[in-house]
Design an enzyme around this catalytic site. Structure first.
Site, short mmCIF file in Angstrom:
data_model
loop_
_atom_site.label_atom_id
_atom_site.label_comp_id
_atom_site.label_asym_id
_atom_site.label_seq_id
_atom_site.Cartn_x
_atom_site.Cartn_y
_atom_site.Cartn_z
N GLY A 155 0.83 -1.20 0.00
CA GLY A 155 0.00 0.00 0.00
C GLY A 155 0.86 1.26 0.00
O GLY A 155 2.06 1.22 0.30
N CYS A 156 0.23 2.38 -0.32
CA CYS A 156 0.99 3.63 -0.47
C CYS A 156 1.53 4.11 0.88
O CYS A 156 2.76 4.32 1.03
CB CYS A 156 0.11 4.69 -1.12
SG CYS A 156 -1.54 4.87 -0.40
N TYR A 157 0.68 4.26 1.88
CA TYR A 157 1.18 4.70 3.19
C TYR A 157 2.15 3.67 3.79
O TYR A 157 3.20 4.06 4.34
CB TYR A 157 0.01 4.89 4.17
CG TYR A 157 -0.94 6.05 3.94
CD1 TYR A 157 -0.53 7.37 4.07
CD2 TYR A 157 -2.28 5.81 3.67
CE1 TYR A 157 -1.43 8.42 3.92
CE2 TYR A 157 -3.19 6.85 3.52
CZ TYR A 157 -2.76 8.15 3.65
OH TYR A 157 -3.66 9.19 3.52
#
Ligand SMILES: NC(=O)C1=CN([C@@H]2O[C@H](COP(=O)(O)OP(=O)(O)OC[C@H]3O[C@@H](n4cnc5c(N)ncnc54)[C@H](OP(=O)(O)O)[C@@H]3O)[C@@H](O)[C@H]2O)C=CC1
Ligand SMILES: CC(=O)N[C@@H](CCC(=O)OP(=O)(O)O)C(=O)O
Length: 339
Positions: A155-157
């Site tokens: 995921g991005c975060y």
């Protein structure tokens, strides 16, 4: 692999934000040929420029609606598929694609969490079954062998948090909780219309406080307890995360520096920077920039990535480069961005 060979691939979700970035990177990639760019079956076929006119004169791709009847043809014509789809759509489609012999790089969260109970709580549907376990992919921590059927792109975060904190894991106070405060641009929410991402509604606001689905993913990836508070900011793209963690007694600056160097000295897409990074230095690039400082026994990290690139599309391509033993940066530097 030789310079002449080209790897045929397809992008699902190419009308969406992370999908169009993938399509653009793969369209320009020296070792991949983008054979198909699919949308949902709800659309008509149309040029990619109808949705993204900034590609006029630069990209002749046609967006095609996906239908499962296309699977046999797809499996004959391409080796690799990149999925930039809603989690539940990936969950259903990816097992069909791997069963047809395709190598899958999935940008959704459908296959990221190893724990079935955590997965069900975070995503609201049961963990999809695959014949072989998914490989959780953060490129800098992965060592893909080229025989994995499915790579669950991080995921991005969690990409931002793990790149900052994981190299220092051994220096943290045992059983302490690391705090991750992060702000994302609105493209993080995707292209589909929603009230929360309406221009008039977006300001600067925390959301998903301590219950975002990325909290267990970060804990899994970093290997310590995490308290995560995401924020939605009134800008288009980029993630800026501030991470706080307690260091084990006696940890020196030199130990921190050595741990980062040991991890990243051969990693061209992570840059250790001497001043806190601005989003503008990473937006439109595949880089992750990391700054650190200590305050007493507290470690403070400031980390910046482009959510659609290092947080999604360029990380997927970086992992695909690794899968096929290509240079980490192949097709990633100086490509710019679409959205
Ligand atoms: N945005 C971001 O910063 C990041 C996103 N991701 C992940 O990437 C994935 C895509 O996100 P994002 O690009 O933001 O989303 P978008 O909403 O921008 O795009 C979604 C895409 O999925 C397609 N789609 C939707 N339903 C179906 C279906 N039933 N069958 C086939 N295609 C379908 C849409 O096609 P159509 O246009 O026809 O509806 C569209 O192309 C998500 O899983 C997200 O979690 C990962 C990291 C960062
Ligand atoms: C601003 C915003 O809404 N961001 C999204 C995260 C981006 C995303 O799509 O999540 P994955 O990285 O898990 O795929 C969210 O909080 O749900």
């Amino acid at each position: 692999m030789s310079q002449q060979e080209s790897i045929n691939c397809a992008v699902f979700g190419a009308s969406g934000y992370s999908g169009v970035e993938l399509a653009w990177l793969l369209h320009n990639h020296p070792f991949f040929t983008l054979s198909y760019a699919f949308t949902s079956g709800a659309r008509e076929a149309e040029p990619i420029t109808a949705l993204y006119p900034q590609l006029n004169g630069r990209c002749e791709l046609t967006l095609q609606p996906w239908h499962s009847d296309l699977l046999p043809q797809l499996a004959q014509q391409v080796r690799v598929v990149f999925l930039a789809l809603p989690h539940a759509v990936s969950a259903e489609l990816a097992p069909q694609l791997t069963a047809a012999g395709l190598i899958v790089f999935d940008l959704s969260g459908a296959f990221r969490l190893a724990d079935a109970r955590q997965h069900a709580m975070a995503y609201g549907f049961p963990q999809p079954q695959l014949n072989a376990p998914a490989h959780y992919g953060i490129a800098e921590f992965s060592d893909l062998q080229g025989n994995e059927p499915l790579v669950a792109v991080a995921g991005c975060y969690p990409t931002a948090a793990a790149l900052a904190l994981r190299p220092l894991k051994a220096l943290l106070k045992p059983s302490s909780v690391a705090i991750v405060n992060a702000v994302s641009g609105v493209t993080g929410a995707g292209r589909k219309a929603q009230l929360a991402s309406n221009f008039n509604e977006v300001s600067l606001q925390a959301y998903g406080v301590a219950n975002h689905r990325h909290q267990p993913e970060m804990a899994q990836s970093i290997g310590c307890d995490i308290l995560f508070v995401p924020h939605l900011g009134n800008f288009k793209r980029g993630i800026l995360a501030t991470v706080y963690a307690e260091l084990a007694p006696g940890t020196t600056q030199a130990a921190i520096e050595d741990s980062f160097q040991a991890c990243y000295h051969n990693q061209p897409l992570v840059r250790l920077v001497g001043t806190p990074p601005k989003l503008q230095q990473v937006v439109g690039t595949p880089y992750c920039d990391i700054y650190y400082k200590t305050h007493g026994s507290t470690l403070i990290l400031s980390v910046a990535i482009d959510n659609l690139l290092k947080g999604a599309a360029s990380q997927a391509v970086q992992l695909a480069n690794q899968y096929f033993r290509l240079p980490a940066t192949a097709g990633l530097i100086n490509q710019g961005a679409v959205v």
